[in-house]
Enzyme design. Structure first.
Site, PDB file in Angstrom:
ATOM      1  N   GLU A 145       0.873  -1.184   0.000  1.00  0.00           N
ATOM      2  CA  GLU A 145       0.000   0.000   0.000  1.00  0.00           C
ATOM      3  C   GLU A 145       0.901   1.223   0.000  1.00  0.00           C
ATOM      4  OE1 GLU A 145      -2.965   0.157   3.194  1.00  0.00           O
ATOM      5  OE2 GLU A 145      -2.771   2.332   3.329  1.00  0.00           O
ATOM      6  N   GLU A 150      -2.598  11.536   3.363  1.00  0.00           N
ATOM      7  CA  GLU A 150      -3.549  11.026   4.334  1.00  0.00           C
ATOM      8  C   GLU A 150      -3.369  11.797   5.624  1.00  0.00           C
ATOM      9  OE1 GLU A 150      -2.937   7.019   5.657  1.00  0.00           O
ATOM     10  OE2 GLU A 150      -5.015   6.807   6.280  1.00  0.00           O
TER      11      GLU A 150
HETATM   12  C1  LIG Z   1      -8.935   5.117   3.408  1.00  0.00           C
HETATM   13  O1  LIG Z   1      -7.578   5.190   3.110  1.00  0.00           O
HETATM   14  C2  LIG Z   1      -6.632   4.651   4.008  1.00  0.00           C
HETATM   15  C3  LIG Z   1      -5.312   4.652   3.330  1.00  0.00           C
HETATM   16  O2  LIG Z   1      -4.692   5.841   3.394  1.00  0.00           O
HETATM   17  C4  LIG Z   1      -6.922   3.244   4.410  1.00  0.00           C
HETATM   18  O3  LIG Z   1      -6.035   2.829   5.420  1.00  0.00           O
HETATM   19  C5  LIG Z   1      -8.318   3.152   4.852  1.00  0.00           C
HETATM   20  O4  LIG Z   1      -8.608   1.793   5.070  1.00  0.00           O
HETATM   21  C6  LIG Z   1      -9.256   3.713   3.817  1.00  0.00           C
HETATM   22  N1  LIG Z   1     -10.565   3.621   4.278  1.00  0.00           N
HETATM   23  C7  LIG Z   1     -11.450   3.039   3.548  1.00  0.00           C
HETATM   24  C8  LIG Z   1     -12.769   2.947   4.108  1.00  0.00           C
HETATM   25  O5  LIG Z   1     -11.245   2.603   2.457  1.00  0.00           O
HETATM   26  C1  LIG Z   2       4.495  11.541  10.166  1.00  0.00           C
HETATM   27  C2  LIG Z   2       3.508  12.535  10.671  1.00  0.00           C
HETATM   28  O1  LIG Z   2       3.865  13.593  11.109  1.00  0.00           O
HETATM   29  N1  LIG Z   2       2.248  12.176  10.572  1.00  0.00           N
HETATM   30  C3  LIG Z   2       1.209  12.985  11.139  1.00  0.00           C
HETATM   31  C4  LIG Z   2       0.084  13.142  10.124  1.00  0.00           C
HETATM   32  O2  LIG Z   2      -0.986  13.765  10.802  1.00  0.00           O
HETATM   33  C5  LIG Z   2      -1.430  13.110  11.986  1.00  0.00           C
HETATM   34  C6  LIG Z   2      -2.556  13.858  12.550  1.00  0.00           C
HETATM   35  O3  LIG Z   2      -3.441  14.181  11.573  1.00  0.00           O
HETATM   36  C7  LIG Z   2      -0.350  13.034  13.027  1.00  0.00           C
HETATM   37  O4  LIG Z   2      -0.817  12.330  14.162  1.00  0.00           O
HETATM   38  C8  LIG Z   2       0.784  12.302  12.440  1.00  0.00           C
HETATM   39  O5  LIG Z   2       1.848  12.307  13.361  1.00  0.00           O
END
Ligand SMILES: *[C@@H]1O[C@H](CO)[C@@H](O)[C@H](O)[C@H]1NC(C)=O
Ligand SMILES: CC(=O)N[C@H]1CO[C@H](CO)[C@@H](O)[C@@H]1O
Ligand SMILES: *[C@@H]1O[C@H](CO)[C@@H](O)[C@H](O)[C@H]1NC(C)=O
Length: 327
Positions: A145, A150
């Site tokens: 993945e 995100e």
């Molecule tokens: C949404 O995206 C994240 C990946 O960044 C994944 O871990 C998560 O399972 C996803 N949620 C759904 C409902 O697909």
């Molecule tokens: C690596 C990093 O800094 N990730 C951050 C991305 O945002 C989330 C909150 O939205 C943080 O908890 C993570 O540490």
């Protein structure tokens, strides 16, 4: 005419040789990719399928199919704009389904490729958990993945992360990147599936700051040697022209240092990454956004907030100017 000192000419000759060598090296090793899928506006409706599934991450969401999404105007295309949003009108029954939203997945799969996301706006707001990522959807985590963008609850900075089966780690040093290493083991079974992430160095790469700035471009490159991710804010002076203007080809070696660089040195990328769909999803609360909600400065509890405040989700939308995939 006064002859120039030899040293200056020698210097020029050396410079010329250096740039020629550089050119030749790039010509041999540099990757050029060709535009295969130019997904703009209404083309998103054909390139993607809408997945009306249960959220595997237990979000307070109801993913709807394409027809429902279009009827509710949750997905909308016009000109070079493709909008994907959550319902921002309905107060939810606490014992009924979650907030209507969409999870879309490309019909095609990709292995070696470059994807450029020209994004004007991303979902923001308390409880939101948007993601743009790639996976194979069948053999997780053994086919890998790649999370391109995100985050949750508007918190910055954000990260780009790999998740894999066992036996894939990233080196702590020697990576040509501007971001900061998080965990180094990509194995989804360790560290509670944190994965091996690299935090973006820029605050405008996520949430309200990204949106205020008019968004920008995310790009991912994946081949057997490396996976790299770049981000350029909308007003950046260093956006490569092939990215900015949607070139027929892209040459990633001319793009400068990426935010994240995942080399194959301790991870056989060919073995750990399969044919991936590109997935765009927007969920609420759930395993990540819900568990850190209290530390995000957001009101009430995540589920109550999502149930009772539809107007808080007016900004919970993606607006894509384009998605271009090169191979
Ligand atoms: C949404 O995206 C994240 C990946 O960044 C994944 O871990 C998560 O399972 C996803 N949620 C759904 C409902 O697909
Ligand atoms: C690596 C990093 O800094 N990730 C951050 C991305 O945002 C989330 C909150 O939205 C943080 O908890 C993570 O540490
Ligand atoms: C649907 O959403 C788009 C994008 O936000 C908006 O421009 C349009 O006016 C909406 N249409 C209706 C019928 O609400």
């Amino acid at each position: 005419m006064i002859p120039k000192p030899l040293s200056s000419n020698l210097f020029k000759a050396l410079l010329l040789t250096a740039s020629l060598t550089n050119f030749i090296i790039k010509g041999v090793h540099g990757a050029t990719y060709h535009l295969r899928d130019n997904i703009v506006g209404g083309a998103f409706f054909d390139a993607f399928e809408w997945q009306a599934i249960e959220d595997p991450t237990h979000g307070r969401v109801q993913y709807v199919d394409q027809r429902t999404a279009r009827n509710l105007n949750l997905t909308y295309a016009s000109g070079n704009s493709f909008v994907l949003r959550a319902d921002d009108r309905t107060v939810l029954n606490p014992s009924g389904p979650g907030r209507a939203s969409a999870r879309i997945r490309t019909k095609k799969t990709y292995s070696t490729h470059v994807a450029v996301f020209d994004l004007r706006h991303m979902p923001q707001g308390c409880g939101t958990w948007p993601a743009i990522w790639e996976t194979d959807g069948v053999n997780w985590p053994n086919a890998g993945e790649v999370d391109i963008v995100e985050g949750v609850n508007d918190q910055v900075p954000n990260a780009s992360t790999l998740h894999t089966g066992p036996g894939c780690t990233m080196p702590d040093s020697g990576r040509t990147q501007t971001g900061t290493n998080g965990q180094l083991d990509c194995d989804a079974a360790v560290n509670g599936n944190t994965g091996c992430g690299v935090a973006y160095p820029t605050l405008e790469s996520y949430g309200p700051l990204f949106n205020r700035n008019g968004g920008g471009w995310y790009a991912v490159e994946r081949n057997d040697e490396l996976i790299r991710v770049w981000f350029w804010p909308r007003n950046s002076e260093s956006v490569p022209p092939d990215v900015k203007y949607g070139g027929a080809t892209v040459a990633t070696d001319s793009w400068g240092v990426p935010a994240a660089h995942f080399p194959k040195t301790q991870c056989d990328l060919r073995r750990h990454f399969g044919d991936h769909n590109i997935i765009i999803n927007l969920t609420f609360c759930g395993d990540w956004a819900g568990s850190v909600y209290g530390q995000s400065g957001c009101p009430s509890t995540c589920v109550d907030f999502v149930n009772n405040n539809p107007a808080a989700f007016r900004e919970a939308y993606f607006d894509f100017a384009a998605l271009r995939v090169y191979q």
